[in-house]
Design a protein around this motif. Structure first.
Motif, mmCIF file in Angstrom:
data_model
loop_
_atom_site.group_PDB
_atom_site.id
_atom_site.type_symbol
_atom_site.label_atom_id
_atom_site.label_comp_id
_atom_site.label_asym_id
_atom_site.label_seq_id
_atom_site.Cartn_x
_atom_site.Cartn_y
_atom_site.Cartn_z
ATOM 1 N N PHE A 173 80.332 41.347 43.556
ATOM 2 C CA PHE A 173 79.585 40.992 42.478
ATOM 3 C C PHE A 173 78.530 42.059 42.083
ATOM 4 O O PHE A 173 77.674 42.478 41.125
ATOM 5 N N TYR A 193 79.143 45.180 41.281
ATOM 6 C CA TYR A 193 79.224 45.337 39.766
ATOM 7 C C TYR A 193 78.424 45.470 38.860
ATOM 8 O O TYR A 193 78.182 46.201 37.938
ATOM 9 N N LEU A 194 77.994 44.195 38.715
ATOM 10 C CA LEU A 194 77.499 43.500 38.441
ATOM 11 C C LEU A 194 75.784 44.209 37.453
ATOM 12 O O LEU A 194 75.055 43.620 36.871
#
Length: 124
Positions: free
Chosen positions: A119, A121-122
């Motif tokens: 996660f 990249y969020l």
């Protein structure tokens, strides 16, 4: 001995978008503890998040002087007799960073919360 460790906690230089990290040399070997079911936790701050997709060759090609590791005067008596030019029989490579793939990281603890590598990249 790593299988007797409960948890590995490390700091890093950069966190990439895929959840991989760039850290000091030797970090990759330490994070191999993940293979022994030892959780590897990365502590870092949000300024170290890098919006680039990793290209490990960019970081692994950065070299430092081998003289930081070895005093070549110690090896002067071990010359290569095959070349006859007096070159020592030692070849030293001193890389500056290690790339650790996201599969070797269990959890990131950042100033804005805890996240799994998948996660990261969020946050960009």
């Amino acid at each position: 001995m790593i299988s007797r460790v409960n948890m590995v906690i490390v700091g890093v230089h950069t966190v990439m978008t895929n959840g991989g990290v760039i850290g000091s040399v030797g970090l990759n070997m330490v994070t191999l503890a993940q293979k022994h079911s030892v959780p590897v936790v990365v502590l870092t701050g949000s300024p170290k998040l890098c919006p680039m997709h990793p290209n490990p060759e960019d970081f692994l090609n950065k070299r430092r002087s081998p003289s930081e590791l070895l005093d070549f005067g110690e090896f002067s008596d071990q010359m290569d007799s095959s070349t006859g030019d007096g070159a020592p029989l030692i070849h030293a490579v001193n890389t500056e960073f290690d790339y650790v793939p996201p599969e070797l990281v269990s959890l990131f603890i950042i100033d804005i919360g805890a996240h799994k590598p998948s996660f990261m990249y969020l946050l960009y």
